[in-house]
Motif scaffolding. Structure first.
Motif, PDB file in Angstrom:
ATOM      1  N   PRO A 104       0.823  -1.219   0.000  1.00  0.00           N
ATOM      2  CA  PRO A 104       0.000   0.000   0.000  1.00  0.00           C
ATOM      3  C   PRO A 104       0.853   1.263   0.000  1.00  0.00           C
ATOM      4  CG  PRO A 104      -0.082  -1.103   2.150  1.00  0.00           C
ATOM      5  CD  PRO A 104       0.614  -2.037   1.212  1.00  0.00           C
ATOM      6  N   ARG A 121      -5.324  -6.927   6.957  1.00  0.00           N
ATOM      7  CA  ARG A 121      -4.090  -7.718   6.953  1.00  0.00           C
ATOM      8  C   ARG A 121      -3.370  -7.669   8.303  1.00  0.00           C
ATOM      9  NH1 ARG A 121       0.096  -5.356   2.759  1.00  0.00           N
ATOM     10  NH2 ARG A 121      -1.534  -5.881   1.289  1.00  0.00           N
ATOM     11  N   ALA A 153      10.741  12.081   6.766  1.00  0.00           N
ATOM     12  CA  ALA A 153       9.388  12.051   6.204  1.00  0.00           C
ATOM     13  C   ALA A 153       8.435  12.542   7.288  1.00  0.00           C
ATOM     14  CB  ALA A 153       9.040  10.634   5.769  1.00  0.00           C
ATOM     15  N   ASN A 160       3.604   2.603  12.154  1.00  0.00           N
ATOM     16  CA  ASN A 160       4.745   3.158  11.410  1.00  0.00           C
ATOM     17  C   ASN A 160       4.268   4.119  10.330  1.00  0.00           C
ATOM     18  OD1 ASN A 160       6.488   1.552  12.848  1.00  0.00           O
ATOM     19  ND2 ASN A 160       6.500  -0.091  11.330  1.00  0.00           N
ATOM     20  N   PRO A 177      -8.234   6.063  -1.215  1.00  0.00           N
ATOM     21  CA  PRO A 177      -7.532   5.420  -2.329  1.00  0.00           C
ATOM     22  C   PRO A 177      -7.425   3.900  -2.192  1.00  0.00           C
ATOM     23  CG  PRO A 177      -5.997   6.696  -0.969  1.00  0.00           C
ATOM     24  CD  PRO A 177      -7.364   6.957  -0.438  1.00  0.00           C
ATOM     25  N   LEU A 178      -7.575   3.393  -0.979  1.00  0.00           N
ATOM     26  CA  LEU A 178      -7.442   1.946  -0.780  1.00  0.00           C
ATOM     27  C   LEU A 178      -8.726   1.397  -0.173  1.00  0.00           C
ATOM     28  CD1 LEU A 178      -3.798   2.052   0.576  1.00  0.00           C
ATOM     29  CD2 LEU A 178      -4.521   0.946  -1.544  1.00  0.00           C
ATOM     30  N   PRO A 179      -9.097   0.187  -0.552  1.00  0.00           N
ATOM     31  CA  PRO A 179     -10.374  -0.370  -0.097  1.00  0.00           C
ATOM     32  C   PRO A 179     -10.288  -0.892   1.339  1.00  0.00           C
ATOM     33  CG  PRO A 179      -9.213  -1.961  -1.421  1.00  0.00           C
ATOM     34  CD  PRO A 179      -8.371  -0.723  -1.430  1.00  0.00           C
ATOM     35  N   VAL A 226       9.429  10.288  10.516  1.00  0.00           N
ATOM     36  CA  VAL A 226      10.184   9.057  10.308  1.00  0.00           C
ATOM     37  C   VAL A 226      11.574   9.453   9.843  1.00  0.00           C
ATOM     38  CG1 VAL A 226      10.252   6.801   9.185  1.00  0.00           C
ATOM     39  CG2 VAL A 226       8.057   7.955   9.518  1.00  0.00           C
ATOM     40  N   GLY A 227      12.582   8.879  10.453  1.00  0.00           N
ATOM     41  CA  GLY A 227      13.937   9.129   9.966  1.00  0.00           C
ATOM     42  C   GLY A 227      14.906   9.630  11.009  1.00  0.00           C
ATOM     43  N   ALA A 265       0.979   2.549  -3.455  1.00  0.00           N
ATOM     44  CA  ALA A 265      -0.248   2.568  -4.250  1.00  0.00           C
ATOM     45  C   ALA A 265      -0.449   3.956  -4.846  1.00  0.00           C
ATOM     46  CB  ALA A 265      -1.445   2.182  -3.385  1.00  0.00           C
ATOM     47  N   ARG A 296       2.169  12.971  -1.669  1.00  0.00           N
ATOM     48  CA  ARG A 296       1.262  12.073  -0.969  1.00  0.00           C
ATOM     49  C   ARG A 296       1.873  10.686  -0.866  1.00  0.00           C
ATOM     50  NH1 ARG A 296      -3.684  14.095  -0.041  1.00  0.00           N
ATOM     51  NH2 ARG A 296      -4.109  15.964  -1.269  1.00  0.00           N
ATOM     52  N   ASP A 297       1.543   9.990   0.220  1.00  0.00           N
ATOM     53  CA  ASP A 297       1.984   8.598   0.317  1.00  0.00           C
ATOM     54  C   ASP A 297       0.909   7.691  -0.290  1.00  0.00           C
ATOM     55  OD1 ASP A 297      -0.051   8.290   2.183  1.00  0.00           O
ATOM     56  OD2 ASP A 297       1.277   8.186   3.912  1.00  0.00           O
ATOM     57  N   GLY A 298       1.133   6.391  -0.222  1.00  0.00           N
ATOM     58  CA  GLY A 298       0.217   5.443  -0.853  1.00  0.00           C
ATOM     59  C   GLY A 298      -1.185   5.444  -0.261  1.00  0.00           C
ATOM     60  N   TYR A 299      -1.305   5.920   0.992  1.00  0.00           N
ATOM     61  CA  TYR A 299      -2.625   5.973   1.632  1.00  0.00           C
ATOM     62  C   TYR A 299      -3.356   7.269   1.321  1.00  0.00           C
ATOM     63  CZ  TYR A 299      -0.800   2.076   4.356  1.00  0.00           C
ATOM     64  OH  TYR A 299      -0.270   0.883   4.731  1.00  0.00           O
ATOM     65  N   SER A 337     -10.839  -3.723   2.579  1.00  0.00           N
ATOM     66  CA  SER A 337     -10.289  -5.073   2.788  1.00  0.00           C
ATOM     67  C   SER A 337      -8.772  -5.061   2.963  1.00  0.00           C
ATOM     68  CB  SER A 337     -10.699  -6.008   1.645  1.00  0.00           C
ATOM     69  OG  SER A 337     -10.176  -5.553   0.424  1.00  0.00           O
ATOM     70  N   LEU A 338      -8.106  -3.987   2.517  1.00  0.00           N
ATOM     71  CA  LEU A 338      -6.660  -3.904   2.751  1.00  0.00           C
ATOM     72  C   LEU A 338      -6.365  -3.883   4.247  1.00  0.00           C
ATOM     73  CD1 LEU A 338      -3.792  -3.126   1.249  1.00  0.00           C
ATOM     74  CD2 LEU A 338      -4.170  -1.067   2.594  1.00  0.00           C
ATOM     75  N   LEU A 397      12.536   4.989   5.229  1.00  0.00           N
ATOM     76  CA  LEU A 397      11.462   5.917   5.606  1.00  0.00           C
ATOM     77  C   LEU A 397      10.102   5.384   5.185  1.00  0.00           C
ATOM     78  CD1 LEU A 397      12.969   9.425   4.737  1.00  0.00           C
ATOM     79  CD2 LEU A 397      13.227   8.043   6.792  1.00  0.00           C
TER      80      LEU A 397
END
Lengths: 479, 232
Positions: free
Chosen positions: A119, B104, B23, B220, B96-98, B226-227, A122, B53-56, B100-101, A276
């Motif tokens: 993710p 996990r 970050a 995290n 952006p993510l469903p 972060v860093g 993504a 933007r990050d993946g989320y 069901s992700l 990171l």
């Protein structure tokens, strides 16, 4: 060659058989040993996981080449191109619009519950929309025209240095073969790789983008290959400490100041790529690398997140994936696969454990694997318990009548089972299949496991430009 | 509610570094549920900031500073206006993510062996999904001992996933005494309703005193910095 069981020579390869007949076995042995001495001197060694005493092994080399005829190769290549095209389309979709899920072709939890779906990246798209620039597709053969894909490798497939070094050795030790067989050259691989890298450089980097190979370091089992590839492409081999990201741009520290880096062939797993974003404890990665990638300022080969395309759980859906993205049936079929996550499949697998190969979905390299026909009763019972406890972690496949090829063993020539890993390069100008590859051979009699960590060796793979000479002409001094 | 944020984050780099890359996830965004005014990030050193933007879908600010540097102070502030809230995230919120992700098992989650038992006990008398999640939230709050909001949020997420609810960690600010403190809570997904914020640190759903910054599958992924080593 390519027949199963008996050591029959296919009629079209009579010439190779004649070469073997006319060359003294002791001479073949001598040449083979000479090749292995060279490999050891070069340092083409590998480490076996969990075997600390044997960290400097070479992979045994077999002097008898494996041969593909021109028309066989043409069919195989078409199948490989189609497969890799589908893998790239799948990755672009699954981290983007996810049409394939909306259309109900794959179950959603297979993707989102899979740790290989990252993710963190993504919505990011690599330059030119290419994800799997370097693929190694593992194939097995069960009949003259029956090739099956055993495994896709879309992350950082290794082994290409063996393809190149094996060929070097053959050219040096058996020049007479190359006089009579028109063998496609593989030594253009580093050039092709460099062209592929340059072709996927981000927009605005000019006509001569800076390319590097990023290695985790000399303790990595494939370090030889990393340095070999950097060296033969004429680009820098760097470690994480040589790179720094500033203002979303990757720079290489050099004695002449810092140099902007445009394309990175990274041989570091996703987990360790950028502390990171992925594992914060990684010392091998470059902080900020993913930010530079997200900003479109650097191309990473292969793209992060690719593990979702070559995961064993996804593998069984590859025929559907190929059909979905290419609009055609897969030219290269899969090996029949039972998904143990499905109750009916699990029941079948549990009833036929002594006939099947059972694999851990997230395992690699022959570890966590049951080969039913040769397994002890204890092993079978251990796997039965594991399957019942965590069925979703396993798939099972029938044992195949894998092709054998003549191989030089202690007693002379004998048939041994082989698989094959061709390498496929994808750049912005298209897909190309390198005419050769890595043939791995199970040196133990009857064994089907070709992994180098489990007693496998390698041999050269000849791709002929025609259908080969009718006969091998013995020439004075050739042997 | 007006939530005024004025936060100083001190990051240490033991051994002093020749260059620093951080970050940051410290920027709230306008949404159906909140409006952000005059947001700023200030630094006590010369550095370059780059926002993406990050993946989320969270706002991610990269900070690049030249060394030698052994410490950076980051000042974050501005105003966030929130409306009355039942804890349910507006359906208009971009996702952006469903869901069901967020089922996990993640390596970044706290492993409390008795969490499953606690979750099952907590929801024994529950009536419906929301009630179950509320009871879980209250149960975690009661046994909170001295765990921080981040640890509790992580526990809520792990327990909710074991009950088969998609759940995620959320970072942001909590209005407190006229000001605001950095805070962590959780969101769980209930079909036909959507994402609902639960704050096990206070034992209630996340209300108008919560201003949202980032969400991720684990802690995290929502850390403000972060860093480097963030001074407590």
């Amino acid at each position: 060659m390519g027949t199963s069981g008996a050591a029959l020579v296919r009629p079209e390869l009579t010439a190779l058989g004649e070469w073997l007949d006319t060359t003294d076995a002791a001479e073949l042995k001598r040449r083979q040993q000479s090749a292995e001495v060279t490999f050891r001197q070069l340092g083409i060694t590998f480490a076996v996981y969990g075997d600390e005493d044997a960290s400097e092994r070479i992979i045994p080399f077999d002097i008898v080449p494996r041969v593909f005829l021109a028309d066989e190769w043409a069919r195989l290549s078409a199948g490989l191109v189609q497969r890799v095209e589908a893998i790239n389309a799948f990755l672009d979709d699954i981290y983007g619009a996810r049409r394939i899920l909306k259309d109900g072709v794959l179950p959603e939890d297979l993707i989102f519950g899979n740790p290989q779906f990252r993710p963190e990246i993504a919505g990011m798209r690599p330059p030119h929309g290419i994800w799997a620039h370097i693929c190694g597709i593992d194939l097995v053969r069960t009949g003259p025209d029956d090739f099956f894909v055993l495994e896709d490798n879309a992350r950082t497939p290794s082994g290409v240095s063996y393809m190149l070094e094996n060929r070097e050795a053959m050219l040096r030790l058996c020049p007479e073969l190359f006089r009579q067989f028109r063998v496609a050259a593989v030594d253009s691989y580093p050039d092709r790789l460099l062209q592929t890298m340059k072709s996927v450089a981000p927009q605005g980097t000019g006509s001569n983008p800076v390319c590097v190979v990023l290695t985790p370091g000399h303790f990595n089992s494939a370090y030889y290959e990393h340095s070999f590839l950097a060296d033969s492409m004429g680009v820098e081999l760097v470690e994480a400490a040589d790179l720094v990201v500033d203002d979303d741009i990757v720079w290489m520290r050099t004695i002449a100041g810092r140099v902007k880096v445009d394309v990175i062939y990274r041989r570091i797993d996703d987990d360790y790529l950028d502390p990171l974003v992925f594992r914060p404890d990684s010392m091998l990665g470059v902080p900020g690398l993913i930010a530079a990638y997200a900003a479109g300022n650097v191309a990473l080969l292969n793209a992060p997140g690719n593990g979702i395309a070559d995961d064993k759980a996804i593998y069984s859906y590859m025929p559907e994936i190929v059909r979905y993205y290419t609009g055609a049936e897969a030219k290269l079929p899969n090996v029949q696969t039972f998904r143990c996550r499905e109750p009916e499949a699990l029941r079948y697998v549990l009833d036929h454990l002594d006939e099947l190969v059972v694999k851990l979905v997230d395992g690699s390299g022959g570890y966590g694997m049951l080969v039913g026909p040769t397994a002890s009763r204890d092993e079978i019972e251990r796997f039965r318990a594991a399957l019942i406890a965590e069925p979703h972690r396993y798939i099972a496949q029938p044992t195949l009548a894998l092709s054998t090829v003549p191989t030089l063993v202690e007693q002379g020539l004998a048939p041994r089972h082989v698989d094959f890993r061709p390498f496929v390069l994808t750049g912005s100008k298209g897909i190309q299949v390198v005419p050769g590859g890595l043939t791995r051979v199970a040196l133990r009699e009857g064994s089907l496991v070709v992994n180098s960590s489990q007693g496998g060796g390698t041999k050269d793979s000849f791709v002929l430009l025609d259908n080969g000479p009718a006969h091998f002409q013995v020439q004075g001094g050739a042997a | 509610m007006r939530i005024a944020v004025d936060q100083t984050i001190t990051v240490d780099f033991p051994g002093s570094l020749s260059s620093v890359t951080l970050a940051l996830r410290v920027t709230p965004e306008d949404s159906h549920d909140q409006t952000v005014a005059g947001w700023r990030i200030g630094l006590d050193c010369d550095a370059r900031l780059s926002t993406g933007r990050d993946g989320y879908g969270n706002v991610l600010t990269m900070l690049y500073a030249d060394g030698p540097v052994d410490r950076i102070e980051i000042h974050v502030g501005g105003e966030i206006f929130t409306g009355p809230s039942s804890g349910i995230l507006s359906a208009a919120h971009p996702e952006p993510l469903p869901p069901s992700l967020f089922l996990r098992q993640s390596s970044g989650q706290p492993e409390a062996p008795d969490l499953a038992a606690l979750a099952i006990d907590a929801i024994e008398e529950a009536d419906g999904d929301i009630d179950r999640l509320h009871l879980l939230n209250v149960a975690l709050h009661r046994r909170a001992d001295d765990s921080g909001p981040d640890v509790l949020a992580g526990m809520f997420v792990a327990a909710a996933r074991r009950l088969s609810y998609p759940a995620r960690c959320v970072s942001g600010y909590l209005a407190r005494d006229g000001g605001a403190t950095p805070h962590f809570w959780a969101e769980a997904y209930v079909a036909d309703i959507g994402w609902i914020g639960f704050d096990p640190a206070i034992g209630l759903s996340a209300g108008e005193d919560h201003a949202r910054v980032a969400n991720a599958v684990d802690l995290n992924g929502v850390a403000a910095v972060v860093g480097g080593r963030v001074r407590p």
